[in-house]
Design a protein around this motif. Structure first.
Motif, PDB file in Angstrom:
ATOM      1  N   THR A  97     115.183  72.812  52.515  1.00  0.00           N
ATOM      2  CA  THR A  97     115.771  71.552  52.981  1.00  0.00           C
ATOM      3  C   THR A  97     115.330  70.354  52.145  1.00  0.00           C
TER       4      THR A  97
ATOM      5  N   GLU B 215     121.303  74.186  56.110  1.00  0.00           N
ATOM      6  CA  GLU B 215     121.613  75.212  57.105  1.00  0.00           C
ATOM      7  C   GLU B 215     120.386  76.090  57.360  1.00  0.00           C
TER       8      GLU B 215
ATOM      9  N   VAL C  19     129.536  78.119  61.345  1.00  0.00           N
ATOM     10  CA  VAL C  19     129.225  78.176  59.917  1.00  0.00           C
ATOM     11  C   VAL C  19     129.581  76.845  59.269  1.00  0.00           C
ATOM     12  N   SER C  20     128.917  76.559  58.137  1.00  0.00           N
ATOM     13  CA  SER C  20     129.108  75.272  57.480  1.00  0.00           C
ATOM     14  C   SER C  20     130.319  75.253  56.564  1.00  0.00           C
TER      15      SER C  20
ATOM     16  N   SER D 227     129.915  71.546  46.172  1.00  0.00           N
ATOM     17  CA  SER D 227     130.735  70.405  46.574  1.00  0.00           C
ATOM     18  C   SER D 227     131.679  70.034  45.431  1.00  0.00           C
TER      19      SER D 227
ATOM     20  N   ARG E  14     130.273  76.413  53.408  1.00  0.00           N
ATOM     21  CA  ARG E  14     129.860  76.706  52.037  1.00  0.00           C
ATOM     22  C   ARG E  14     128.966  77.943  52.040  1.00  0.00           C
TER      23      ARG E  14
ATOM     24  N   GLU F 287     127.730  83.848  54.918  1.00  0.00           N
ATOM     25  CA  GLU F 287     128.009  82.539  55.504  1.00  0.00           C
ATOM     26  C   GLU F 287     126.682  81.833  55.744  1.00  0.00           C
TER      27      GLU F 287
ATOM     28  N   THR G 286     125.030  76.834  60.844  1.00  0.00           N
ATOM     29  CA  THR G 286     124.514  75.508  61.143  1.00  0.00           C
ATOM     30  C   THR G 286     123.511  75.526  62.283  1.00  0.00           C
TER      31      THR G 286
END
Length: 434
Positions: free
Chosen positions: A342, A354, A386-387, A406, A389, A308, A311
């Motif tokens: 990032t 994340e 968790v985000s 996505s 994805r 996972e 965030t």
């Protein structure tokens, strides 16, 4: 079977068919918990042999699943010809240009061993036996990702065999769409026979593992959060909750720093205030020795994993992870991300906002244990923010490409698949049409 029998006349490498001696071993993936049904196994002699196999498969209506050794296997291989690329094992280093060229079968440890004498490094992960190409096709998380981004970001060119069986050299200029898809979208679009990638300066390197009894987990977690909150991009620190059979639970901190010992010890100073560790392997090392930090197994074995992306690692999350014993899991790992992850990346994953990755692993010795492992992983994932994805390279057999990308990215990958491989000659571990 007649179509499969003709494989032996189509290629020069070893062909193993059902019923042949050694077939069961030849089709076996790295993860022994995964059943990998295949129609045949071909160990290609070289890139020309790969091209010959693809042409034969195309004309015979066969599909090819490509693996050096089967890390990341999912079992979605029924009816395919399993292509082993271990013999594509050339490594070339250009120290002046800081470039490497590696065959599809080259494991990370071999690249590191070749680059280290020049004060250079690739972007290795925790295991020295995973192939460089396989990691790059999945995007790739590494010890030095905070400094240099995805492994795929360092790939500058590829030698491939396309769905027509043609050998091609591609880069961002010659075939931008296919090059983009292969740098993190998996092996669903072509067979990559070699990679060219940028190497990075590593004149000084410090790293290792500190290990404590699990009763100190809360203190270790506090120190870990303090270190990662202000860590420079050159420092990567992971935290591991460990419970091996026959031993007491433990907690570890793994670190790798692109710099000297003095700088590393200063950055890791919060660890000095913790209780005396059971062991401390931190030292000055070469880039070739990074694979020994976590001491991961170098032989195949059964495993069940779940990853996972977190965030945030706030007070609640930090407390929930060590709140209970992790059994029946063997390990729960937090990887610090951030830094270059990032930043913009022309790859299917794109930027990774994340700040932490959570990786949970157990050994499913029997169906009951497998069920208990899955339940524990689900409970842990539900206890932290968790985000939703996941890194493509960390997907497990129950997941799909849609769990990593996505909808817009997945649509683009599917269009590239349809354009470059309309007859589905190639079948990756995680097909984009799934």
């Amino acid at each position: 079977m007649n179509t499969l029998n003709t494989l032996r006349s189509a290629v020069r490498g070893r062909v193993t068919l059902p019923g042949d001696a050694g077939f069961e071993e030849a089709r076996r993936p790295w993860n022994l918990a995964v059943d990998q049904p295949v129609a045949a196994v071909v160990e290609a002699a070289d890139a020309d042999d790969v091209a010959a196999l693809v042409r034969h498969a195309r004309s015979a209506g066969l599909s090819i699943a490509t693996q050096p050794s089967g890390h990341g296997a999912t079992g979605r291989t029924g009816g395919t010809v399993l292509l082993r690329t271990r013999r594509l094992d050339a490594v070339e280093i250009d120290p002046a240009a800081r470039r490497a060229r590696v065959g599809a079968g080259v494991p990370s440890g071999r690249l590191q061993a070749a680059a280290a004498p020049h004060g250079l490094t690739g972007l290795p992960g925790s295991s020295p036996v995973v192939s460089v190409t396989g990691v790059a096709l999945g995007g790739g998380l590494s010890w030095f990702g905070r400094a240099h981004g995805w492994v795929a970001d360092s790939v500058t060119a590829m030698d491939i065999v396309d769905a027509d069986g043609r050998r091609r050299h591609i880069d961002a200029g010659t075939d931008p769409g296919l090059f983009w898809a292969l740098r993190g979208g998996g092996g669903d679009f072509a067979v990559v026979t070699s990679l060219e990638l940028a190497l990075h300066p590593a004149p000084h390197l410090y790293g290792g593992r500190m290990l404590w009894p699990a009763r100190h987990t809360a203190q270790v977690m506090d120190a870990y959060r303090l270190i990662t909150a202000g860590a420079p991009d050159a420092l990567t620190v992971w935290l591991d909750l460990l419970h091996f059979p026959g031993s007491d639970p433990m907690v570890a901190v793994d670190a790798a720093y692109l710099g000297d010992e003095h700088g590393a010890r200063d950055l890791l100073r919060p660890l000095d205030g913790l209780p005396r560790p059971l062991s401390d392997s931190r030292r000055t090392m070469t880039a070739a020795e990074l694979g020994g930090i976590t001491a991961e197994p170098t032989d195949p074995g059964a495993g069940s994993s779940r990853a996972e992306l977190l965030t945030v690692l706030d007070d609640a999350a930090a407390k929930s992870l060590p709140a209970d014993p992790i059994a029946p899991l063997l390990s729960v790992q937090l990887r610090h991300l951030g830094g270059a992850f990032t930043k913009p990346s022309d790859s299917p994953h794109g930027p990774l906002p994340e700040p932490y990755a959570l990786y949970m692993f157990g050994v499913p010795a029997d169906p009951a244990t497998a069920e208990a492992i899955a339940a524990r992983q689900c409970a842990l994932a539900g206890s932290v923010p968790v985000s939703g994805r996941k890194p493509f390279t960390f997907l497990n057999p129950a997941e799909s490409a849609a769990d990593a990308f996505s909808p817009a990215t997945l649509d683009r990958l599917r269009r590239i698949k349809d354009d470059h491989d309309p007859h589905n000659v190639f079948r990756s571990n995680f097909p984009v049409h799934d």
